[in-house]
Enzyme design. Structure first.
Site, mmCIF file in Angstrom:
data_model
loop_
_atom_site.group_PDB
_atom_site.id
_atom_site.type_symbol
_atom_site.label_atom_id
_atom_site.label_comp_id
_atom_site.label_asym_id
_atom_site.label_seq_id
_atom_site.Cartn_x
_atom_site.Cartn_y
_atom_site.Cartn_z
ATOM 1 C CG ASP A 13 95.356 32.166 -49.447
ATOM 2 O OD1 ASP A 13 96.562 31.911 -49.238
ATOM 3 O OD2 ASP A 13 94.501 31.280 -49.611
ATOM 4 C CG ASN A 15 101.560 37.216 -48.963
ATOM 5 O OD1 ASN A 15 100.871 37.883 -49.729
ATOM 6 N ND2 ASN A 15 101.648 37.489 -47.668
ATOM 7 N N GLY A 16 102.919 33.368 -50.904
ATOM 8 C CA GLY A 16 103.916 32.377 -51.313
ATOM 9 C C GLY A 16 103.814 32.030 -52.783
ATOM 10 N NE ARG A 26 106.328 30.122 -47.833
ATOM 11 C CZ ARG A 26 105.034 29.985 -48.124
ATOM 12 N NH1 ARG A 26 104.662 29.524 -49.310
ATOM 13 N NH2 ARG A 26 104.103 30.317 -47.236
ATOM 14 C CD GLU A 60 94.376 26.974 -37.525
ATOM 15 O OE1 GLU A 60 93.401 26.517 -36.904
ATOM 16 O OE2 GLU A 60 94.558 28.202 -37.708
ATOM 17 C CG ASN A 61 99.506 31.019 -40.577
ATOM 18 O OD1 ASN A 61 98.994 32.136 -40.693
ATOM 19 N ND2 ASN A 61 99.287 30.058 -41.463
ATOM 20 C CD1 TRP A 62 100.733 29.934 -33.643
ATOM 21 C CD2 TRP A 62 102.903 30.435 -33.515
ATOM 22 N NE1 TRP A 62 100.840 31.166 -33.016
ATOM 23 C CE2 TRP A 62 102.160 31.483 -32.922
ATOM 24 C CE3 TRP A 62 104.308 30.533 -33.549
ATOM 25 C CZ2 TRP A 62 102.772 32.624 -32.381
ATOM 26 C CZ3 TRP A 62 104.913 31.655 -33.010
ATOM 27 C CH2 TRP A 62 104.144 32.678 -32.430
ATOM 28 N NE ARG A 177 91.318 31.889 -48.426
ATOM 29 C CZ ARG A 177 91.611 31.011 -47.496
ATOM 30 N NH1 ARG A 177 90.744 30.729 -46.560
ATOM 31 N NH2 ARG A 177 92.785 30.395 -47.476
ATOM 32 C CG LEU A 184 84.572 31.577 -43.225
ATOM 33 C CD1 LEU A 184 83.472 31.271 -42.221
ATOM 34 C CD2 LEU A 184 84.990 33.034 -43.098
ATOM 35 C CB SER A 185 91.169 29.586 -43.383
ATOM 36 O OG SER A 185 91.314 28.968 -44.644
#
Length: 234
Positions: A13, A15-16, A26, A60-62, A177, A184-185
């Site tokens: 988690d 990067n952006g 990004r 969910e990243n879609w 994380r 946990l996502s």
């Protein structure tokens, strides 16, 4: 005694945010994140960790902008192609968990080739979780069990595990994380029942050998009881 985890799973988690803090796009953050994955694999191999799993792209990243999703899958292709010689040299087997039906054809094709090429490697298993969601994995396992006509009394924990996307993958001992987030996502929900957690404030592109050592030292200092008392462990 320096107890090491057999299986480390990582929720990468930041990067952006790493890129934004530096006035970069990004995309630059994701590129830096790939370098951190490469370093993680190398360092875990050196440490003698048997299994490493990274949460590379969730279901969910879609929902992210189409241009960013396209860029990420180009990165996956480049990473697999570029890292394949190193995986072979280091005797590392590439593995995959997730809904492969979602993946673009070129990604499936390249991934399948790399999976076949490295299938006999034994020193470490490196798993990419792509288009992965823990709840979907559980639901899909239930669907397959029902389709097989499994009776309620036949559905043991071991039998249920056989319907997961990779039943042979052991439960993670340590989940890391980064970037200060503590959730946990939707990652390895069934498998993480007894996992230890390490939350690092460091953004993923800056997660290097020092941060990995902190996580390993933290794990080694813990007592894993699995429901037992301290007296039973000795």
């Amino acid at each position: 005694m320096n107890v090491k985890p057999q299986h480390i799973a990582v929720i990468m988690d930041g990067n952006g945010r790493w890129a934004r803090q530096r006035g970069l796009s990004r995309s630059r953050g994701h590129l830096a994140g790939v370098d951190a994955v490469r370093e993680l694999v190398r360092n875990c191999r050196t440490e003698g960790i048997s299994f490493v799993t990274v949460y590379a792209f969730s279901k969910e990243n879609w929902q992210r902008p189409q241009a960013e999703v396209g860029f990420l899958f180009e990165l996956f292709l480049q990473f697999i192609r570029q890292e394949l010689p190193a995986l072979m040299e280091q005797d590392i087997r590439l593995n995959f968990i997730g809904d492969r039906r979602d993946l673009p054809f070129t990604v499936r094709q390249t991934l399948d080739y790399a999976l076949r090429k490295t299938q006999d490697n034994r020193s470490m298993v490196f798993t990419l979780a792509i288009s992965y969601a823990g709840r979907e994995e559980i639901l899909e396992a239930c669907r397959r069990a029902l389709a097989d006509g499994l009776k309620p009394e036949e559905l043991t924990e071991e039998k249920f595990r056989s319907y997961l996307w990779d039943p042979s993958l052991p439960d993670p001992d340590l989940i890391i994380r980064t970037s200060g987030e503590e959730r946990l996502s939707n990652f390895l929900l069934f498998q993480s029942a007894y996992a230890e957690f390490f939350f690092s404030p460091v953004m993923w592109p800056d997660f290097g050998p020092r941060e990995l050592r902190l996580a390993l030292d933290s794990y080694a200092a813990r007592t894993r009881r699995f429901g037992k008392t301290d007296d039973q462990l000795h």
